[in-house]
Design an enzyme around this catalytic site. Sequence first.
Site, PDB file in Angstrom:
ATOM      1  N   ALA A  29       1.070  -1.315  -0.123  1.00 31.58           N
ATOM      2  CA  ALA A  29      -0.215   0.086  -0.047  1.00 31.58           C
ATOM      3  C   ALA A  29       0.896   1.379   0.219  1.00 31.58           C
ATOM      4  CB  ALA A  29      -0.806  -0.674   0.948  1.00 31.58           C
ATOM      5  N   ILE A 108      -5.084  -3.188  -4.567  1.00 35.46           N
ATOM      6  CA  ILE A 108      -5.879  -3.696  -5.245  1.00 35.46           C
ATOM      7  C   ILE A 108      -6.449  -2.581  -6.125  1.00 35.46           C
ATOM      8  CG2 ILE A 108      -6.299  -5.275  -3.638  1.00 35.46           C
ATOM      9  CD1 ILE A 108      -8.589  -2.873  -1.749  1.00 35.46           C
ATOM     10  N   HIS A 126      -4.030 -10.015  -3.906  1.00 35.87           N
ATOM     11  CA  HIS A 126      -5.016  -9.557  -2.432  1.00 35.87           C
ATOM     12  C   HIS A 126      -6.274  -9.192  -3.769  1.00 35.87           C
ATOM     13  CE1 HIS A 126      -2.720  -8.952   0.850  1.00 35.87           C
ATOM     14  NE2 HIS A 126      -2.428 -10.248   0.213  1.00 35.87           N
ATOM     15  N   CYS A 160     -27.024 -11.737  -6.780  1.00 35.36           N
ATOM     16  CA  CYS A 160     -26.563 -11.966  -7.897  1.00 35.36           C
ATOM     17  C   CYS A 160     -27.744 -13.045  -8.342  1.00 35.36           C
ATOM     18  CB  CYS A 160     -25.261 -13.420  -8.620  1.00 35.36           C
ATOM     19  SG  CYS A 160     -25.139 -14.227 -10.181  1.00 35.36           S
ATOM     20  N   SER A 200       5.219  -2.046   1.855  1.00 34.77           N
ATOM     21  CA  SER A 200       4.897  -3.306   2.585  1.00 34.77           C
ATOM     22  C   SER A 200       5.348  -3.291   3.373  1.00 34.77           C
ATOM     23  CB  SER A 200       4.920  -4.261   1.833  1.00 34.77           C
ATOM     24  OG  SER A 200       4.459  -5.617   2.434  1.00 34.77           O
ATOM     25  N   ASP A 242      11.176   8.145   1.541  1.00 36.14           N
ATOM     26  CA  ASP A 242      10.117   8.047   0.527  1.00 36.14           C
ATOM     27  C   ASP A 242       9.620   7.434  -0.962  1.00 36.14           C
ATOM     28  OD1 ASP A 242       7.582   9.171  -0.243  1.00 36.14           O
ATOM     29  OD2 ASP A 242       8.457   9.906  -1.554  1.00 36.14           O
ATOM     30  N   ILE A 243       9.156   6.565  -0.741  1.00 37.57           N
ATOM     31  CA  ILE A 243       9.439   5.523  -1.899  1.00 37.57           C
ATOM     32  C   ILE A 243       9.258   6.733  -3.131  1.00 37.57           C
ATOM     33  CG2 ILE A 243       7.721   4.512  -3.717  1.00 37.57           C
ATOM     34  CD1 ILE A 243       6.904   3.018  -0.677  1.00 37.57           C
TER      35      ILE A 243
END
Length: 255
Positions: A29, A108, A126, A160, A200, A242-243
Amino acid sequence: MLAPNLKTAIDRLAHLIENSNAVLPFTGAGISTECGIPDFRSPGGIWARMQPIPFDAFMASQEMRNEAWRRRFAMADEFKGARPGRGHLALASLYQAGKAPAVITQNIDNLHQESGIAPGDVVELHGNTTYAVCLGCSARYELPWVRQKFETGGGRAPDCDCGGHIKTATVSFGQAMPEDAMARAETLTLGCDLLLAIGSSLVVWPAAGFPMLAKRNGARLAIINREATEFDDMADLVIHDDIGTVLAPFVTGRA
Ligand code: NAD
């Protein structure tokens, strides 16, 4: 201007990448926080606001399904402008240069696909929250359809036609991991000679096992995260920063 220590660390990362044949990014994330999507565990992250709904609770109660969809649509309104960040673009650059065969992600949010990596080369451990599936017959549903049913139904999560419950195509706590993605991730991990663990906390299993597997298989491991992780001791390079700042120099052309 980069601090000298950070510049040295980025140079070491560039050297590791240059000297690798198969670089495998493994993302969490943290790569998407600069895009405005909060992670789970940082202060102010999603968990500071609400606990996740486990799979068995989703299955057991209409109330929980309503709540899950209520949260999802609130998220959609908050994050709809999210675009890939510098980290995503840097990884797409490595992919397009033939350095990285694919990306394994715990995310995600679909931002790796949007950054230019072919959907088939984004291995989602995920799942993906940008569409939904029926848990009974596996039919795919698009979110605008679900939202329209939800809103016209007074906030009731729709089912559904087959009677199965409709859920975002994500893997909730307590839900089985996707077998194909796990198998592909294992093959990629065993085939890489450098794994980049990016953003992560490496505490969510079994996903967190891939960096360890790569290292045990003889690959080098680089970790980029602004906080320490339990795997730092075994890594060949750890960058606590920081990425986006660390990966910006790796963005080339129009990734
Ligand atoms: P996590 O929240 O446990 O860890 C994120 C890590 O990234 C933290 O260690 C944090 O310090 C670090 N980080 C955050 N922003 C950073 C930055 N700009 N630079 C450097 N480091 C930064 O997330 P996780 O390990 O991915 O596990 C949580 C689970 O939550 C995942 O499995 C994922 O499915 C889900 N999740 C996904 C998203 C998304 O898709 N964007 C967002 C939140 C949660």
